[in-house]
Write a protein that holds these residues in place. Structure first.
Motif, PDB file in Angstrom:
ATOM      1  N   LEU A 105      18.411   4.992  -2.986  1.00 34.05           N
ATOM      2  CA  LEU A 105      18.856   4.763  -4.355  1.00 34.05           C
ATOM      3  C   LEU A 105      17.779   5.233  -5.322  1.00 34.05           C
ATOM      4  CD1 LEU A 105      20.865   2.910  -2.828  1.00 34.05           C
ATOM      5  CD2 LEU A 105      20.706   1.370  -4.774  1.00 34.05           C
ATOM      6  N   SER A 106      18.201   5.679  -6.476  1.00 37.18           N
ATOM      7  CA  SER A 106      17.254   5.980  -7.541  1.00 37.18           C
ATOM      8  C   SER A 106      16.794   4.658  -8.149  1.00 37.18           C
ATOM      9  CB  SER A 106      17.917   6.834  -8.614  1.00 37.18           C
ATOM     10  OG  SER A 106      18.883   6.061  -9.311  1.00 37.18           O
ATOM     11  N   PRO A 107      15.676   4.651  -8.840  1.00 43.26           N
ATOM     12  CA  PRO A 107      15.255   3.421  -9.516  1.00 43.26           C
ATOM     13  C   PRO A 107      16.312   2.904 -10.492  1.00 43.26           C
ATOM     14  CG  PRO A 107      13.423   4.943  -9.430  1.00 43.26           C
ATOM     15  CD  PRO A 107      14.641   5.693  -8.956  1.00 43.26           C
TER      16      PRO A 107
ATOM     17  N   ARG B  48      14.519  -1.469 -20.044  1.00 38.32           N
ATOM     18  CA  ARG B  48      15.408  -0.823 -21.020  1.00 38.32           C
ATOM     19  C   ARG B  48      16.721  -1.581 -21.173  1.00 38.32           C
ATOM     20  NH1 ARG B  48      13.374   4.056 -18.777  1.00 38.32           N
ATOM     21  NH2 ARG B  48      15.109   4.146 -17.308  1.00 38.32           N
ATOM     22  N   ARG B  49      17.221  -2.136 -20.095  1.00 36.64           N
ATOM     23  CA  ARG B  49      18.531  -2.807 -20.128  1.00 36.64           C
ATOM     24  C   ARG B  49      18.439  -4.278 -20.485  1.00 36.64           C
ATOM     25  NH1 ARG B  49      22.377  -1.446 -15.385  1.00 36.64           N
ATOM     26  NH2 ARG B  49      23.694  -2.695 -16.756  1.00 36.64           N
ATOM     27  N   THR B  50      17.248  -4.883 -20.391  1.00 35.49           N
ATOM     28  CA  THR B  50      17.143  -6.330 -20.594  1.00 35.49           C
ATOM     29  C   THR B  50      16.153  -6.726 -21.676  1.00 35.49           C
ATOM     30  OG1 THR B  50      15.417  -6.577 -18.918  1.00 35.49           O
ATOM     31  CG2 THR B  50      17.719  -6.794 -18.171  1.00 35.49           C
ATOM     32  N   ASN B  51      15.631  -5.786 -22.395  1.00 31.74           N
ATOM     33  CA  ASN B  51      14.653  -6.082 -23.449  1.00 31.74           C
ATOM     34  C   ASN B  51      13.411  -6.788 -22.921  1.00 31.74           C
ATOM     35  OD1 ASN B  51      16.192  -4.924 -25.533  1.00 31.74           O
ATOM     36  ND2 ASN B  51      17.465  -6.760 -25.623  1.00 31.74           N
ATOM     37  N   GLY B  52      12.859  -6.270 -21.832  1.00 30.02           N
ATOM     38  CA  GLY B  52      11.547  -6.733 -21.427  1.00 30.02           C
ATOM     39  C   GLY B  52      11.416  -7.405 -20.078  1.00 30.02           C
ATOM     40  N   PHE B  53      12.492  -7.666 -19.363  1.00 26.51           N
ATOM     41  CA  PHE B  53      12.369  -8.275 -18.047  1.00 26.51           C
ATOM     42  C   PHE B  53      11.850  -7.241 -17.048  1.00 26.51           C
ATOM     43  CE2 PHE B  53      15.486 -11.095 -19.985  1.00 26.51           C
ATOM     44  CZ  PHE B  53      15.030 -12.338 -19.587  1.00 26.51           C
ATOM     45  N   SER B  54      11.373  -7.725 -15.913  1.00 29.41           N
ATOM     46  CA  SER B  54      10.973  -6.853 -14.818  1.00 29.41           C
ATOM     47  C   SER B  54      11.675  -7.329 -13.550  1.00 29.41           C
ATOM     48  CB  SER B  54       9.453  -6.879 -14.614  1.00 29.41           C
ATOM     49  OG  SER B  54       9.050  -8.039 -13.913  1.00 29.41           O
TER      50      SER B  54
ATOM     51  N   GLY C 196       0.775  -1.222   0.000  1.00 30.02           N
ATOM     52  CA  GLY C 196       0.000   0.000   0.000  1.00 30.02           C
ATOM     53  C   GLY C 196       0.816   1.286   0.000  1.00 30.02           C
ATOM     54  N   ASP C 197       2.122   1.171  -0.028  1.00 28.24           N
ATOM     55  CA  ASP C 197       3.002   2.354  -0.036  1.00 28.24           C
ATOM     56  C   ASP C 197       3.041   2.910  -1.456  1.00 28.24           C
ATOM     57  OD1 ASP C 197       5.167   4.146  -0.128  1.00 28.24           O
ATOM     58  OD2 ASP C 197       6.316   3.003   1.350  1.00 28.24           O
ATOM     59  N   ARG C 198       2.294   3.970  -1.695  1.00 24.17           N
ATOM     60  CA  ARG C 198       2.147   4.522  -3.037  1.00 24.17           C
ATOM     61  C   ARG C 198       3.467   5.030  -3.598  1.00 24.17           C
ATOM     62  NH1 ARG C 198      -3.029   6.191  -4.746  1.00 24.17           N
ATOM     63  NH2 ARG C 198      -2.220   8.233  -5.369  1.00 24.17           N
ATOM     64  N   GLU C 199       4.278   5.680  -2.769  1.00 24.42           N
ATOM     65  CA  GLU C 199       5.565   6.187  -3.246  1.00 24.42           C
ATOM     66  C   GLU C 199       6.493   5.040  -3.636  1.00 24.42           C
ATOM     67  OE1 GLU C 199       4.222   7.321  -0.325  1.00 24.42           O
ATOM     68  OE2 GLU C 199       3.652   9.356  -0.920  1.00 24.42           O
TER      69      GLU C 199
ATOM     70  N   TYR D 100       7.907   1.057 -10.088  1.00 26.96           N
ATOM     71  CA  TYR D 100       7.556   1.214 -11.498  1.00 26.96           C
ATOM     72  C   TYR D 100       8.764   1.765 -12.253  1.00 26.96           C
ATOM     73  CZ  TYR D 100       5.075   2.543 -15.710  1.00 26.96           C
ATOM     74  OH  TYR D 100       4.681   2.676 -17.022  1.00 26.96           O
ATOM     75  N   GLY D 101       9.440   2.736 -11.647  1.00 24.74           N
ATOM     76  CA  GLY D 101      10.668   3.270 -12.250  1.00 24.74           C
ATOM     77  C   GLY D 101      11.755   2.223 -12.354  1.00 24.74           C
ATOM     78  N   VAL D 102      11.861   1.371 -11.349  1.00 20.26           N
ATOM     79  CA  VAL D 102      12.830   0.261 -11.384  1.00 20.26           C
ATOM     80  C   VAL D 102      12.531  -0.629 -12.581  1.00 20.26           C
ATOM     81  CG1 VAL D 102      13.497  -1.898 -10.232  1.00 20.26           C
ATOM     82  CG2 VAL D 102      13.381   0.237  -8.916  1.00 20.26           C
ATOM     83  N   ASP D 103      11.279  -1.004 -12.741  1.00 15.42           N
ATOM     84  CA  ASP D 103      10.912  -1.894 -13.851  1.00 15.42           C
ATOM     85  C   ASP D 103      11.176  -1.242 -15.206  1.00 15.42           C
ATOM     86  OD1 ASP D 103      10.296  -4.228 -12.529  1.00 15.42           O
ATOM     87  OD2 ASP D 103       8.189  -3.714 -12.277  1.00 15.42           O
TER      88      ASP D 103
END
Length: 92
Positions: A73-75, A50-56, A33-36, A42-45
């Motif tokens: 850390l930043s995402p 971008r780096r793995t062509n579709g992994f999450s 439930g932690d919206r932030e 979402y930014g991590v994914d």
């Protein structure tokens, strides 16, 4: 609150969290439930895709996402650390 997310406009973070809640409510459940944190993940994914062509983050070995968030850390940096860990243990 994570230092990276604290630099973002709160209205934009709220709007992003609303979009996540509407389209991917499981992300909020996973974030307890932690919206932030859900917005940050979402930014991590996005960075991982971008780096793995579709992994999450779900495709990578266990990683301390909440610890990375709490350590400010930043995402993008968290994603890079997780991918480096994945490469190190030989699964990538």
């Amino acid at each position: 609150m994570n230092a990276w997310i604290a630099t973002k406009d709160p209205a934009n973070v709220d709007a992003a969290a609303d979009q996540i809640a509407q389209h991917e409510p499981n992300r909020l459940t996973e974030a307890d439930g932690d919206r932030e944190f859900a917005v940050w993940m979402y930014g991590v994914d996005r960075a991982i895709r971008r780096r793995t062509n579709g992994f999450s983050h779900r495709d990578l070995p266990d990683f301390g996402w909440k610890d990375a968030y709490n350590n400010d850390l930043s995402p993008a940096l968290a994603a890079a650390d997780a991918i480096a860990h994945w490469e190190e243990i030989g699964d990538l």
